[in-house]
Design a protein around this motif. Structure first.
Motif, PDB file in Angstrom:
ATOM      1  N   ASP A 161       0.642  -1.387   0.397  1.00 45.06           N
ATOM      2  CA  ASP A 161      -0.140  -0.245  -0.136  1.00 45.06           C
ATOM      3  C   ASP A 161       1.019   0.970   0.342  1.00 45.06           C
ATOM      4  O   ASP A 161       1.464   1.693   1.128  1.00 45.06           O
ATOM      5  N   HIS A 195      -0.967  -2.963   9.575  1.00 45.78           N
ATOM      6  CA  HIS A 195      -1.237  -2.892   8.444  1.00 45.78           C
ATOM      7  C   HIS A 195      -0.505  -1.590   7.797  1.00 45.78           C
ATOM      8  O   HIS A 195       0.951  -1.776   6.406  1.00 45.78           O
ATOM      9  N   ARG A 198       3.748  -3.056   7.508  1.00 48.34           N
ATOM     10  CA  ARG A 198       3.927  -4.433   6.920  1.00 48.34           C
ATOM     11  C   ARG A 198       3.726  -3.168   5.543  1.00 48.34           C
ATOM     12  O   ARG A 198       4.621  -3.652   4.826  1.00 48.34           O
TER      13      ARG A 198
END
Length: 274
Positions: A161, A195, A198
């Motif tokens: 992302d 998140h 990561r």
């Protein structure tokens, strides 16, 4: 063998960790008792036997044990030499009550990656100033524990992302001196803490805490070369204290800050002006 016990306990400034407990026992046996927090336990030497949920278990050194809150258990040495253990007590923000039944059924986890991460978290919690590292490691540990207790189908590695990663990098640059907790970053970036870790690691090949420390070390290098003293540089570069600066500076640069400022000593020479 004479009975021996060594205990160290403290409450770190890391959300979700209620207590850190290190102990070496040769004869001490815990009676049946309960905790109001999760006990995440690793054994470094010897072994522990205990009862939980009316079943007997043993913890060898290659196992991670997760004892749920409000469930009675005891504990005693399983070898004549006793045992040396490290425990993290985690509150319900890390694992909620829905995981208790699964942990009672299978409290002992043979997972080398999880065990290594738990050991790394203990090391980070013992170092004032490394709270972001501890929070990042705790987030990944929580994710792995939930995976053990509530397995999901593997669908392949997640895609990076990049937007979240770039926003977090901008935030870390902005908060270089005062720092930021993982929960604060998650709220500001509007992403789950795990998140965040990561996405950043996947996008940039470095964990958020490593990036922050590398930037601080770079700043410290410039300040030292400007002639400022290490104690002053530690504060000016965002470190907890001079010891915190020295530990990370030596890890990154290979020598202590004072040596660096003086020219490094043997094997380190400044170029002569041409």
């Amino acid at each position: 063998m004479a009975a021996r016990q060594e205990i160290t306990a403290w409450r770190p400034q890391v959300a979700g960790v209620v207590e850190v407990f290190h102990a070496h026992f040769t004869e001490h046996a815990y009676p049946m008792h309960v905790h109001d927090a999760w006990a995440l336990l690793i054994v470094d030497d010897g072994a522990v036997r205990y009862e939980l949920g009316r079943h007997e278990h043993a913890i060898p050194h290659d196992t991670v044990s997760l004892l749920p809150p409000q469930v009675p258990h005891n504990g005693a040495p399983a070898t004549p030499q006793g045992f040396r253990k490290r425990v993290l007590y985690l509150d319900l923000t890390q694992l909620d009550e829905s995981f208790i039944a699964a942990a009672v059924d299978r409290p002992d986890l043979v997972d080398p990656v999880l065990r290594r991460r738990v050991g790394q978290l203990h090391q980070a919690l013992a170092r004032p100033g490394d709270e972001l590292e501890a929070e990042s490691r705790l987030a990944l540990i929580g994710e792995r524990l939930r995976g053990h207790l509530q397995p999901r189908l593997v669908t392949g590695p997640p895609r990076p992302d990049h937007a979240v990663a770039r926003t977090l990098r901008e935030l870390l640059d902005e908060r270089l001196l005062q720092g930021v907790t993982l929960d604060e970053a998650a709220a500001l970036v509007h992403a789950h803490p795990t998140h965040l870790v990561r996405a950043f690691s996947s996008a940039f090949g470095i964990a958020p805490h490593q990036y922050l420390m590398a930037r601080r070390v770079d700043r410290a290098r410039r300040l030292l070369l400007d002639g400022r003293q290490p104690a002053e540089v530690a504060t000016a570069a965002g470190f907890y204290d001079q010891s915190h600066l020295s530990r990370h500076f030596k890890r990154h640069v290979g020598i202590a800050p004072g040596q660096y400022a003086r020219g490094g000593g043997e094997g380190f020479r400044r170029p002569h002006p041409s």
